[in-house]
Design a protein around this motif. Structure first.
Motif, PDB file in Angstrom:
ATOM      1  N   ASN A   1       0.847  -1.192   0.000  1.00 39.20           N
ATOM      2  CA  ASN A   1       0.000   0.000   0.000  1.00 39.20           C
ATOM      3  C   ASN A   1       0.888   1.250   0.000  1.00 39.20           C
ATOM      4  O   ASN A   1       0.642   2.202  -0.748  1.00 39.20           O
ATOM      5  CB  ASN A   1      -0.918  -0.032   1.232  1.00 39.20           C
ATOM      6  CG  ASN A   1      -2.099   0.915   1.122  1.00 39.20           C
ATOM      7  OD1 ASN A   1      -2.123   1.942   1.796  1.00 39.20           O
ATOM      8  ND2 ASN A   1      -3.063   0.598   0.280  1.00 39.20           N
TER       9      ASN A   1
ATOM     10  N   ASP B   1      -3.469   8.805   1.857  1.00 39.74           N
ATOM     11  CA  ASP B   1      -3.266   7.818   2.924  1.00 39.74           C
ATOM     12  C   ASP B   1      -2.885   6.476   2.308  1.00 39.74           C
ATOM     13  O   ASP B   1      -3.743   5.747   1.811  1.00 39.74           O
ATOM     14  CB  ASP B   1      -4.557   7.708   3.751  1.00 39.74           C
ATOM     15  CG  ASP B   1      -4.642   6.367   4.468  1.00 39.74           C
ATOM     16  OD1 ASP B   1      -3.591   5.867   4.908  1.00 39.74           O
ATOM     17  OD2 ASP B   1      -5.768   5.825   4.582  1.00 39.74           O
ATOM     18  N   ALA B   2      -1.580   6.183   2.335  1.00 38.67           N
ATOM     19  CA  ALA B   2      -1.091   4.899   1.818  1.00 38.67           C
ATOM     20  C   ALA B   2      -0.330   4.178   2.932  1.00 38.67           C
ATOM     21  O   ALA B   2       0.747   3.626   2.717  1.00 38.67           O
ATOM     22  CB  ALA B   2      -0.212   5.124   0.592  1.00 38.67           C
ATOM     23  N   LEU B   3      -0.907   4.218   4.139  1.00 36.94           N
ATOM     24  CA  LEU B   3      -0.246   3.563   5.276  1.00 36.94           C
ATOM     25  C   LEU B   3      -0.483   2.057   5.244  1.00 36.94           C
ATOM     26  O   LEU B   3       0.444   1.263   5.241  1.00 36.94           O
ATOM     27  CB  LEU B   3      -0.764   4.165   6.581  1.00 36.94           C
ATOM     28  CG  LEU B   3      -0.364   5.625   6.836  1.00 36.94           C
ATOM     29  CD1 LEU B   3      -1.138   6.202   8.019  1.00 36.94           C
ATOM     30  CD2 LEU B   3       1.140   5.736   7.084  1.00 36.94           C
ATOM     31  N   PHE B   4      -1.771   1.671   5.251  1.00 39.08           N
ATOM     32  CA  PHE B   4      -2.105   0.237   5.199  1.00 39.08           C
ATOM     33  C   PHE B   4      -3.262   0.018   4.238  1.00 39.08           C
ATOM     34  O   PHE B   4      -4.164   0.844   4.154  1.00 39.08           O
ATOM     35  CB  PHE B   4      -2.559  -0.285   6.569  1.00 39.08           C
ATOM     36  CG  PHE B   4      -1.553  -0.086   7.666  1.00 39.08           C
ATOM     37  CD1 PHE B   4      -0.334  -0.758   7.643  1.00 39.08           C
ATOM     38  CD2 PHE B   4      -1.828   0.775   8.713  1.00 39.08           C
ATOM     39  CE1 PHE B   4       0.589  -0.580   8.656  1.00 39.08           C
ATOM     40  CE2 PHE B   4      -0.906   0.960   9.731  1.00 39.08           C
ATOM     41  CZ  PHE B   4       0.305   0.290   9.705  1.00 39.08           C
TER      42      PHE B   4
ATOM     43  N   ALA C   1      -5.585   5.112  -0.337  1.00 37.07           N
ATOM     44  CA  ALA C   1      -5.151   4.095  -1.286  1.00 37.07           C
ATOM     45  C   ALA C   1      -5.783   2.765  -0.896  1.00 37.07           C
ATOM     46  O   ALA C   1      -5.501   2.233   0.186  1.00 37.07           O
ATOM     47  CB  ALA C   1      -3.627   3.973  -1.262  1.00 37.07           C
TER      48      ALA C   1
ATOM     49  N   VAL D   1      -7.842   1.085   0.822  1.00 40.87           N
ATOM     50  CA  VAL D   1      -8.704   1.003   2.007  1.00 40.87           C
ATOM     51  C   VAL D   1      -8.218   2.081   2.982  1.00 40.87           C
ATOM     52  O   VAL D   1      -7.005   2.225   3.157  1.00 40.87           O
ATOM     53  CB  VAL D   1      -8.564  -0.387   2.687  1.00 40.87           C
ATOM     54  CG1 VAL D   1      -9.531  -0.513   3.849  1.00 40.87           C
ATOM     55  CG2 VAL D   1      -8.768  -1.530   1.700  1.00 40.87           C
ATOM     56  N   PRO D   2      -9.101   2.835   3.616  1.00 39.87           N
ATOM     57  CA  PRO D   2      -8.631   3.790   4.631  1.00 39.87           C
ATOM     58  C   PRO D   2      -7.839   3.034   5.717  1.00 39.87           C
ATOM     59  O   PRO D   2      -8.279   1.980   6.184  1.00 39.87           O
ATOM     60  CB  PRO D   2      -9.924   4.378   5.197  1.00 39.87           C
ATOM     61  CG  PRO D   2     -10.939   4.188   4.115  1.00 39.87           C
ATOM     62  CD  PRO D   2     -10.565   2.894   3.446  1.00 39.87           C
ATOM     63  N   SER D   3      -6.700   3.557   6.081  1.00 41.24           N
ATOM     64  CA  SER D   3      -5.824   2.835   7.021  1.00 41.24           C
ATOM     65  C   SER D   3      -6.472   2.725   8.393  1.00 41.24           C
ATOM     66  O   SER D   3      -6.942   3.712   8.953  1.00 41.24           O
ATOM     67  CB  SER D   3      -4.483   3.553   7.117  1.00 41.24           C
ATOM     68  OG  SER D   3      -3.909   3.589   5.832  1.00 41.24           O
TER      69      SER D   3
HETATM   70  K   LIG Z   1      -4.630   3.127   2.815  1.00 35.90           K
END
Ligand SMILES: [K+]
Ligand SMILES: NC(=O)C1=CN([C@@H]2O[C@H](COP(=O)(O)OP(=O)(O)OC[C@H]3O[C@@H](n4cnc5c(N)ncnc54)[C@H](O)[C@@H]3O)[C@@H](O)[C@H]2O)[C@@H](O)CC1
Length: 510
Positions: free
Chosen positions: A59, A123-126, A158, A160-162
């Protein structure tokens, strides 16, 4: 229908795309990141800055690709890698190098500038790989995203919202709340079921090169999202040379003193959904009140008085002669024998049957009565009724909606419509359909009666299960959506749906 994939199924689809269709995984990430960048640009202000927060997995890799495309497009971009950069996946590492080649190096999270109106936070954390509640730096980052959003920045997630669990649609605490979520390849349960759906904002599914064929390789539950096109195509054509007999006769067993409106709403919904004829069977004392609602409604008085019981079997069997569908339950007088009566009735006739409201509460006392049913049966419980059918609490039902609906459908060999926001339609041993229509204005007495009438009507017109059920649910929800525009969520009442159904059928006329 849109296929809805779990995290595991996404991995299987990705593997199939790579192994069977020769798609390089780097290209999937490239496509995902490019689409993410496009979505981010679509919500930014004219001179807004893009803050891209990347986590340790793929992600985060998608985020790095998006940052590169944004830079290439001349945007102002800051990037941060949150967590242990030593854990980056190989694909993410390659994209980190490529980003650095474009002259941008990730900054420490603490060194990021504040974001506000016109700015976009990516938001590309998870994504689908989230395993537990975010803690430490990840929780801090999610908290900061929330602060920036309150300050006016737009958040684009990205995939799914983290913090949101992809398979269950349940958020951990903390969890990102997004304005836009870009779903890569296929939508996931998190996008389609509550409470996740509300945290995703506007869900935009994008093709990344997985290909529809890749779903052939996935195992396990088959989840689908119903599209308007599916429901529109399911409704029967009205042929010029047809007559009322062409469109079926629905028997509605409903109503009692004080609840005659329930029977009338079922009957009117069935009539307004195309059934050729509708007859209501109810106790003599209730019948005139039901029929007075509309001259099109026909009636049969059930002899005897009080709760429905075994003594009513012969009268109901006689009333069912020549009928094409049965709707039973709304407002019926329920007693100790009502469940057994329903069981005996369904064991002796083959017409498709919709059981709703007190018919469900009656059979919940002993579900075995449904096992002998000769014809197809659809149960339409709301979460409270489902809790009684399943022998658990409503909260338990809501926490496991897909599994509960599928298990009940499979164990009773029937179709189950589990109502509520994103109503589910589960087929015995098979597919589960998620309905996207409907709104909170429909949380008002009588809307369920209307649904059972629509469903019975479509069954009487020969649409098989589970198609009749998901078409009815889609149309009913759309009727609510169209009418909410006129009445408002607060003003919407069940009989408005009878008008709304007219708008739906007009829109779907073929
Ligand atoms: K994400
Ligand atoms: N499946 C596919 O076809 C594609 C997937 N892509 C992306 O890949 C994502 C899935 O990638 P991954 O499987 O690498 O998973 P993620 O990137 O969602 O996250 C996994 C990483 O986070 C760690 N992690 C999980 N929960 C954590 C927590 N609470 N605290 C700290 N660390 C935690 C894991 O140990 C692992 O390092 C998708 O959501 C999508 O964004 C795309 O790159 C394109 C293709």
């Amino acid at each position: 229908m849109q296929r809805v994939l779990t995290a595991n199924q996404m991995r299987e689809a990705e593997k199939a795309a790579q192994e069977q269709h020769g798609m390089p995984s780097g290209l999937l990430m490239e496509n995902a990141g490019r689409a993410l960048a496009e979505a981010a640009r679509s919500v930014s202000g004219p001179s807004g800055r893009f803050t891209v927060l990347c986590g340790p997995g793929n992600n985060g890799g998608d985020g790095l690709v998006a940052a590169r495309f944004l830079l290439e497009g001349g945007c102002r971009v800051v990037v941060s890698l949150v967590g242990d950069t030593g854990k980056l996946t190989a694909e993410a590492k390659r994209n980190l190098q490529a980003l650095e080649g474009f002259g941008e190096s990730p900054r420490a999270f603490e060194a990021l500038p504040e974001a506000g109106p016109g700015d976009v936070v990516v938001d590309a954390l998870f994504g689908t790989g989230l395993k537990r509640a975010p803690e430490g730096v990840f929780a801090d980052a999610i908290g900061t995203v929330a602060r920036w959003r309150r300050a006016g920045a737009k958040v684009v997630a990205a995939d799914v919202p983290s913090g949101l669990q992809s398979d269950t649609a349940e958020p951990f605490s903390p969890c990102v709340e997004a304005d836009v979520t870009v779903a890569f390849g296929f939508v996931k349960p998190a996008h389609e079921l509550e409470p996740g759906a509300s945290l995703c904002g506007d869900v935009r599914r994008v093709d990344i090169g997985l290909g529809g064929e890749s779903t052939r390789a996935v195992s396990g539950a088959e989840l689908f999202r119903v599209e308007e096109k599916d429901a529109r195509e399911a409704i029967p054509k009205r042929r010029a040379d047809s007559h009322k007999g062409t469109y079926g006769h629905v028997l509605v067993v409903a109503g009692s003193p004080g609840k005659t409106g329930a029977a009338a709403m079922v009957a009117l919904a069935a009539l307004r959904s195309g059934a050729g004829l509708v007859t209501v069977a109810t106790r003599a004392e209730a019948l005139p009140w039901v029929m007075a609602h509309s001259p099109e409604i026909m009636g049969v008085a059930l002899p005897g008085e009080g709760p429905l019981g075994k003594g009513d079997l012969e009268a109901l069997k006689a009333a069912l002669e020549g009928k094409d569908a049965l709707v039973m339950g709304p407002g019926i007088p329920r007693g100790p024998e009502t469940g057994a009566l329903i069981g005996d009735l369904l064991a002796s006739v083959e017409v498709p049957a919709v059981l709703d409201a007190d018919a469900l509460n009656a059979v919940a006392e002993d579900l075995k009565v449904l096992r002998e049913a000769k014809g197809p049966v659809v149960l339409t419980p709301h979460p409270g009724e489902m809790a009684r059918l399943w022998g658990r609490t409503t909260k338990d039902v809501q926490a496991h909606r897909v599994g509960v609906a599928l298990n009940l459908a499979t164990s009773l060999n029937c179709t189950v419509v589990l109502k509520g926001s994103r109503t589910l339609i589960a087929e015995a041993g098979g597919r589960v359909f998620i309905n996207p229509t409907g709104n909170a204005g429909m949380a008002t007495g009588g809307t369920g009666d209307v649904l059972s009438g629509v469903c019975g009507s479509l069954l009487a017109q020969g649409i098989p299960l589970p198609k009749a059920a998901w078409t009815a649910v889609y149309a009913h929800g759309l009727a609510g959506d169209l009418m909410a525009e006129q009445r408002g969520l607060m003003g919407l009442i069940a009989t408005d749906l009878l008008v709304g159904l007219g708008h739906v059928w007009t829109r779907w006329q073929r």
